[in-house]
Design an enzyme around this catalytic site. Sequence first.
Site, PDB file in Angstrom:
ATOM      1  N   THR A  70       0.828  -1.218   0.000  1.00  0.00           N
ATOM      2  CA  THR A  70       0.000   0.000   0.000  1.00  0.00           C
ATOM      3  C   THR A  70       0.859   1.263   0.000  1.00  0.00           C
ATOM      4  O   THR A  70       0.615   2.201  -0.769  1.00  0.00           O
ATOM      5  CB  THR A  70      -0.886   0.001   1.266  1.00  0.00           C
ATOM      6  OG1 THR A  70      -1.470  -1.290   1.420  1.00  0.00           O
ATOM      7  CG2 THR A  70      -1.950   1.074   1.201  1.00  0.00           C
ATOM      8  N   HIS A 132      -8.636  -0.072   2.183  1.00  0.00           N
ATOM      9  CA  HIS A 132      -8.350  -1.501   2.365  1.00  0.00           C
ATOM     10  C   HIS A 132      -9.660  -2.293   2.301  1.00  0.00           C
ATOM     11  O   HIS A 132      -9.650  -3.521   2.439  1.00  0.00           O
ATOM     12  CB  HIS A 132      -7.741  -1.764   3.744  1.00  0.00           C
ATOM     13  CG  HIS A 132      -6.268  -1.488   3.853  1.00  0.00           C
ATOM     14  ND1 HIS A 132      -5.359  -1.785   2.873  1.00  0.00           N
ATOM     15  CD2 HIS A 132      -5.544  -0.957   4.882  1.00  0.00           C
ATOM     16  CE1 HIS A 132      -4.143  -1.442   3.277  1.00  0.00           C
ATOM     17  NE2 HIS A 132      -4.231  -0.937   4.492  1.00  0.00           N
ATOM     18  N   SER A 162       4.462 -10.650   6.154  1.00  0.00           N
ATOM     19  CA  SER A 162       4.562  -9.213   6.393  1.00  0.00           C
ATOM     20  C   SER A 162       3.549  -8.780   7.458  1.00  0.00           C
ATOM     21  O   SER A 162       3.865  -8.001   8.358  1.00  0.00           O
ATOM     22  CB  SER A 162       4.311  -8.471   5.072  1.00  0.00           C
ATOM     23  OG  SER A 162       4.473  -7.097   5.241  1.00  0.00           O
ATOM     24  N   ARG A 288       9.931  -2.788   6.075  1.00  0.00           N
ATOM     25  CA  ARG A 288      10.654  -3.853   6.794  1.00  0.00           C
ATOM     26  C   ARG A 288      11.785  -4.363   5.913  1.00  0.00           C
ATOM     27  O   ARG A 288      12.932  -3.967   6.058  1.00  0.00           O
ATOM     28  CB  ARG A 288       9.670  -4.957   7.196  1.00  0.00           C
ATOM     29  CG  ARG A 288      10.236  -5.982   8.185  1.00  0.00           C
ATOM     30  CD  ARG A 288       9.190  -7.034   8.508  1.00  0.00           C
ATOM     31  NE  ARG A 288       8.829  -7.806   7.336  1.00  0.00           N
ATOM     32  CZ  ARG A 288       9.399  -8.955   6.960  1.00  0.00           C
ATOM     33  NH1 ARG A 288      10.367  -9.463   7.687  1.00  0.00           N
ATOM     34  NH2 ARG A 288       8.999  -9.593   5.863  1.00  0.00           N
TER      35      ARG A 288
HETATM   36  P1  A3P Z   1       7.704  -6.644   4.126  1.00  0.00           P
HETATM   37  O1  A3P Z   1       7.078  -6.728   5.465  1.00  0.00           O
HETATM   38  O2  A3P Z   1       7.704  -7.958   3.405  1.00  0.00           O
HETATM   39  O3  A3P Z   1       9.054  -6.020   4.132  1.00  0.00           O
HETATM   40  P2  A3P Z   1       1.854  -2.073   3.193  1.00  0.00           P
HETATM   41  O4  A3P Z   1       2.452  -0.820   2.661  1.00  0.00           O
HETATM   42  O5  A3P Z   1       0.644  -2.520   2.429  1.00  0.00           O
HETATM   43  O6  A3P Z   1       1.653  -1.996   4.647  1.00  0.00           O
HETATM   44  O7  A3P Z   1       2.901  -3.239   2.888  1.00  0.00           O
HETATM   45  C1  A3P Z   1       4.110  -3.274   3.597  1.00  0.00           C
HETATM   46  C2  A3P Z   1       5.083  -4.134   2.836  1.00  0.00           C
HETATM   47  O8  A3P Z   1       5.544  -3.402   1.672  1.00  0.00           O
HETATM   48  C3  A3P Z   1       6.316  -4.404   3.670  1.00  0.00           C
HETATM   49  O9  A3P Z   1       6.791  -5.677   3.214  1.00  0.00           O
HETATM   50  C4  A3P Z   1       7.232  -3.269   3.276  1.00  0.00           C
HETATM   51  O10 A3P Z   1       8.579  -3.507   3.556  1.00  0.00           O
HETATM   52  C5  A3P Z   1       6.953  -3.188   1.780  1.00  0.00           C
HETATM   53  N1  A3P Z   1       7.269  -1.884   1.210  1.00  0.00           N
HETATM   54  C6  A3P Z   1       6.997  -0.659   1.717  1.00  0.00           C
HETATM   55  N2  A3P Z   1       7.439   0.294   0.889  1.00  0.00           N
HETATM   56  C7  A3P Z   1       8.007  -0.314  -0.162  1.00  0.00           C
HETATM   57  C8  A3P Z   1       8.664   0.146  -1.346  1.00  0.00           C
HETATM   58  N3  A3P Z   1       8.833   1.433  -1.582  1.00  0.00           N
HETATM   59  N4  A3P Z   1       9.126  -0.774  -2.213  1.00  0.00           N
HETATM   60  C9  A3P Z   1       8.969  -2.095  -1.973  1.00  0.00           C
HETATM   61  N5  A3P Z   1       8.370  -2.587  -0.872  1.00  0.00           N
HETATM   62  C10 A3P Z   1       7.885  -1.715   0.026  1.00  0.00           C
END
Ligand code: A3P
Length: 322
Positions: A70, A132, A162, A288
């Site tokens: 997201t 969401h 995640s 993360r």
């Molecule tokens: P991981 O926990 O596998 O590292 P959301 O934004 O929907 O909460 O999703 C979070 C997930 O997207 C996390 O995955 C996070 O690290 C990853 N994420 C956030 N920003 C990102 C980016 N710019 N490029 C790639 N992945 C990203």
Amino acid sequence: SQQPAPISSESYSDNLIATLPTREGWSTPLTLFKHCWLRAHVLKNFLLVQDNFKPRSDDIILATHPKCGTTWLKAIAFVITNRSRYAFADHPLLKKNPHKVVTIIEAKFISEHGGDLDYIESLPSPRLLATHLPLSLLPPTVSTVGCRIVYLCREPKDAFTSMWHFDSRIRKGDPISLEKAFTMFCEGCSSFGPFWDHYLQYWKESLARPQEVLFLKYEEIKCDPLMVVRKTASFLGFPFTKEEESAGVDKEVVRLCSFKVLSNLDTNKTGGVERAGMIFIEHSSLFRKGEVGDWANNMSNEMGEKLDMLVEEKFKGSGLKF
Ligand code: A3P
């Protein structure tokens, strides 16, 4: 005689929530509302906005299952649609977390005006909004007036991994056991779950309205971010011109929104927000690892196979594959 509480009042939602099934296990209790498990504080806000959110035909809605990218998608869509307003060198995303620049419809999360329908109503068209919510909880006019939707999901084992890390981190109190969270996820009980209903509703919508619903997977963006950025820009009606491509504007969007750049900004390394007195979301918890396949470092092979089988069963015949 006493009048019944109006359907949009706080006491009405409190009373309704008290009658619904609730389960503990993730960072906050989840309540089942119309086949969707929602955090109680999200449901409360959602009940206040559900009948009053008025989709416009030129709305752009970024719909995502939690933990599927997201933050990344918000950054990409915001930069694409606002590139005539902001220079890369002095971009709002350098100072604000992506959630602060795109408003979420149903509740606050970490967005500043999330769930504030007066604010959402006051936004000029075309609005860039996020949710969401599963499609089934959005007003049906989203489909009939022709809102454009960009949907993002992720390979379910990685989405679960995640989510488990995130919920463990934001929860105040004892960590969540991986096994318990996994069981609940496979039963469909996770925030905005069941995940399969969420994915499938938007998948079917994208098949029915291909010009208006773009269905993306996290893995696809990881594999070729430039291709996805160009595709998303065209889909949203903001295609890159030949001159922009020659000047590398599309590549600059990819760079600014990359995990490396965003996760290293001070604004994303510090601070956070408290929600409902139960969770504290640090900005850094949104970044993360950002990798494909990290499930294998967290889940057993047996768990992986179990989830793969569930996914195969749930998505059978739909054409959706991971
Ligand atoms: P991981 O926990 O596998 O590292 P959301 O934004 O929907 O909460 O999703 C979070 C997930 O997207 C996390 O995955 C996070 O690290 C990853 N994420 C956030 N920003 C990102 C980016 N710019 N490029 C790639 N992945 C990203």
